[in-house]
Design a protein around this motif. Structure first.
Motif, mmCIF file in Angstrom:
data_model
loop_
_atom_site.group_PDB
_atom_site.id
_atom_site.type_symbol
_atom_site.label_atom_id
_atom_site.label_comp_id
_atom_site.label_asym_id
_atom_site.label_seq_id
_atom_site.Cartn_x
_atom_site.Cartn_y
_atom_site.Cartn_z
ATOM 1 N N GLY A 1 45.459 50.401 30.998
ATOM 2 C CA GLY A 1 46.369 51.302 30.309
ATOM 3 C C GLY A 1 45.615 52.227 29.369
ATOM 4 O O GLY A 1 44.404 52.452 29.503
ATOM 5 N N TRP A 2 46.323 52.746 28.387
ATOM 6 C CA TRP A 2 45.712 53.712 27.474
ATOM 7 C C TRP A 2 44.919 53.054 26.357
ATOM 8 O O TRP A 2 43.881 53.570 25.921
ATOM 9 N N PHE A 3 45.383 51.906 25.855
ATOM 10 C CA PHE A 3 44.809 51.374 24.623
ATOM 11 C C PHE A 3 44.193 49.980 24.770
ATOM 12 O O PHE A 3 43.538 49.505 23.853
ATOM 13 N N ASN A 4 44.418 49.311 25.897
ATOM 14 C CA ASN A 4 43.958 47.935 26.041
ATOM 15 C C ASN A 4 42.743 47.834 26.962
ATOM 16 O O ASN A 4 42.590 48.623 27.902
ATOM 17 N N LYS A 5 41.919 46.849 26.671
ATOM 18 C CA LYS A 5 40.771 46.552 27.516
ATOM 19 C C LYS A 5 40.820 45.085 27.920
ATOM 20 O O LYS A 5 41.232 44.228 27.129
ATOM 21 N N HIS A 6 40.381 44.817 29.125
ATOM 22 C CA HIS A 6 40.456 43.467 29.672
ATOM 23 C C HIS A 6 39.056 42.985 30.044
ATOM 24 O O HIS A 6 38.328 43.662 30.774
ATOM 25 N N ASP A 7 38.666 41.822 29.509
ATOM 26 C CA ASP A 7 37.364 41.235 29.849
ATOM 27 C C ASP A 7 37.459 40.514 31.185
ATOM 28 O O ASP A 7 38.395 39.745 31.420
ATOM 29 N N GLU A 8 36.505 40.749 32.049
ATOM 30 C CA GLU A 8 36.488 40.093 33.349
ATOM 31 C C GLU A 8 35.063 39.712 33.722
ATOM 32 O O GLU A 8 34.094 40.169 33.090
ATOM 33 N N ARG A 9 34.965 38.882 34.733
ATOM 34 C CA ARG A 9 33.659 38.419 35.201
ATOM 35 C C ARG A 9 33.410 38.910 36.618
ATOM 36 O O ARG A 9 34.249 38.672 37.507
ATOM 37 N N LEU A 10 32.284 39.558 36.809
ATOM 38 C CA LEU A 10 31.904 40.019 38.137
ATOM 39 C C LEU A 10 30.851 39.043 38.680
ATOM 40 O O LEU A 10 29.677 39.107 38.308
ATOM 41 N N TYR A 11 31.293 38.126 39.535
ATOM 42 C CA TYR A 11 30.380 37.094 40.052
ATOM 43 C C TYR A 11 29.450 37.695 41.111
ATOM 44 O O TYR A 11 29.892 38.415 42.004
ATOM 45 N N TRP A 12 28.162 37.375 40.990
ATOM 46 C CA TRP A 12 27.183 37.891 41.952
ATOM 47 C C TRP A 12 26.449 36.785 42.706
ATOM 48 O O TRP A 12 25.785 37.042 43.703
ATOM 49 N N GLU A 13 26.602 35.529 42.261
ATOM 50 C CA GLU A 13 25.967 34.426 42.990
ATOM 51 C C GLU A 13 26.682 33.121 42.686
ATOM 52 O O GLU A 13 27.040 32.842 41.538
ATOM 53 N N LYS A 14 26.906 32.303 43.762
ATOM 54 C CA LYS A 14 27.530 30.998 43.602
ATOM 55 C C LYS A 14 26.755 29.962 44.397
ATOM 56 O O LYS A 14 26.349 30.200 45.533
ATOM 57 N N TRP A 15 26.569 28.787 43.788
ATOM 58 C CA TRP A 15 25.915 27.646 44.432
ATOM 59 C C TRP A 15 26.938 26.519 44.539
ATOM 60 O O TRP A 15 27.422 26.023 43.520
ATOM 61 N N VAL A 16 27.251 26.118 45.758
ATOM 62 C CA VAL A 16 28.234 25.062 45.986
ATOM 63 C C VAL A 16 27.497 23.767 46.345
ATOM 64 O O VAL A 16 26.747 23.714 47.325
ATOM 65 N N ILE A 17 27.707 22.736 45.529
ATOM 66 C CA ILE A 17 27.062 21.431 45.725
ATOM 67 C C ILE A 17 28.140 20.429 46.122
ATOM 68 O O ILE A 17 29.075 20.178 45.361
ATOM 69 N N SER A 18 28.023 19.858 47.315
ATOM 70 C CA SER A 18 29.015 18.904 47.823
ATOM 71 C C SER A 18 28.466 17.485 47.726
ATOM 72 O O SER A 18 27.403 17.183 48.270
ATOM 73 N N LEU A 19 29.210 16.635 47.025
ATOM 74 C CA LEU A 19 28.810 15.240 46.834
ATOM 75 C C LEU A 19 29.861 14.308 47.417
ATOM 76 O O LEU A 19 31.063 14.512 47.233
ATOM 77 N N CYS A 20 29.396 13.280 48.103
ATOM 78 C CA CYS A 20 30.281 12.234 48.607
ATOM 79 C C CYS A 20 29.777 10.903 48.070
ATOM 80 O O CYS A 20 28.658 10.486 48.380
ATOM 81 N N VAL A 21 30.583 10.263 47.223
ATOM 82 C CA VAL A 21 30.185 8.990 46.630
ATOM 83 C C VAL A 21 30.532 7.851 47.583
ATOM 84 O O VAL A 21 31.659 7.745 48.054
ATOM 85 N N VAL A 22 29.538 7.035 47.891
ATOM 86 C CA VAL A 22 29.731 5.923 48.823
ATOM 87 C C VAL A 22 29.390 4.614 48.122
ATOM 88 O O VAL A 22 28.586 4.577 47.189
ATOM 89 N N GLN A 23 30.002 3.544 48.600
ATOM 90 C CA GLN A 23 29.707 2.205 48.102
ATOM 91 C C GLN A 23 28.670 1.587 49.009
ATOM 92 O O GLN A 23 28.885 1.448 50.214
ATOM 93 N N SER A 24 27.537 1.229 48.458
ATOM 94 C CA SER A 24 26.461 0.666 49.263
ATOM 95 C C SER A 24 26.806 -0.747 49.720
ATOM 96 O O SER A 24 27.282 -1.572 48.936
ATOM 97 N N ASP A 25 26.557 -1.040 50.989
ATOM 98 C CA ASP A 25 26.849 -2.383 51.509
ATOM 99 C C ASP A 25 25.838 -3.420 51.039
ATOM 100 O O ASP A 25 26.048 -4.610 51.208
ATOM 101 N N VAL A 26 24.753 -2.970 50.410
ATOM 102 C CA VAL A 26 23.757 -3.948 49.943
ATOM 103 C C VAL A 26 24.298 -4.767 48.775
ATOM 104 O O VAL A 26 23.809 -5.856 48.487
#
Length: 211
Positions: A99-124
């Motif tokens: 608009g005329w008088f307001n400003k909005h802060d935003e984030r421009l993402y340029w890199e993402k790292w996705v880490i996938s974890l699966c927790v398992v119960q060890s049979d030992v």
């Protein structure tokens, strides 16, 4: 967002007590390799694995990262044997005129790292802790986890060296040169879906470890 580079790292199975240390190794490795400011590298010997990783030597970064890792550990403690993903994302802060008088802060993402974890119960753990079979099984399991983690760290280093053209100009001399945040999701909110993660665990092999 269209110029955001997304790195979907190989999924890794871990035991509950290994979650914290695995995340420390991976997240600190990413942050250090994306820090081009006045960094004072600190070598850290892993508490669980025969691995030394590096962080950027900034106490505020370490404290903030530990807080996010605590959140992830809390998720797995409440939902054992669950799959979850952490996304470490780098961004540029922007202020957009609204608009005329307001400003909005935003984030421009340029890199993402996705880490996938699966927790398992060890049979030992079902075996007699004083038996030779238990000792051998535990040593084998530890060696397998060590190899997987080494492969994951090698994957990170390979990607940070290979993909550079999308990195924006550096405007800060702070140790962690770019603003970042970490989000955690699980269940139906997984970024790449539970089926995708399971296929990665079943069919993907970790990269060869660099000598």
């Amino acid at each position: 967002m269209s110029n955001c580079e997304v790195f979907n790292l190989s999924a890794i199975e871990v035991q509950l007590h290994q979650v914290r240390e695995v995340l420390r190794c991976v997240l600190h490795t990413i942050l250090f390799n994306r820090s081009v400011g006045q960094v004072k590298p600190v070598d850290v010997d892993s508490e669980l694995f025969d691995i030394t990783y590096v962080h950027c030597g900034d106490p505020s970064v370490e404290s903030r990262l530990e807080s996010k890792i605590n959140e992830a550990c809390g998720f797995f403690e409440k939902k054992p044997q669950e799959v979850a993903q952490l996304c470490l994302a780098f961004f540029e802060p922007r202020r957009r005129q609204v608009g005329w008088f307001n400003k909005h802060d935003e984030r421009l993402y340029w890199e993402k790292w996705v880490i996938s974890l699966c927790v398992v119960q060890s049979d030992v753990f079902a075996q007699d802790h004083h038996s030779l079979a238990y000792t051998n099984a535990r040593s084998l399991r530890q060696a397998q986890q060590q190899a997987k983690l080494e492969g994951l760290l090698t994957e990170v280093v390979s990607l940070v060296n290979e993909k550079r053209s999308h990195i924006p100009p550096v405007v800060s001399s702070s140790p962690c040169s770019f603003p970042w945040d970490i989000s955690i999701c699980g269940g139906s909110r997984l970024a790449f879906g539970l089926g995708t993660v399971k296929r990665m665990l079943m069919h993907s092999n970790p990269p060869a470890v660099l000598g």
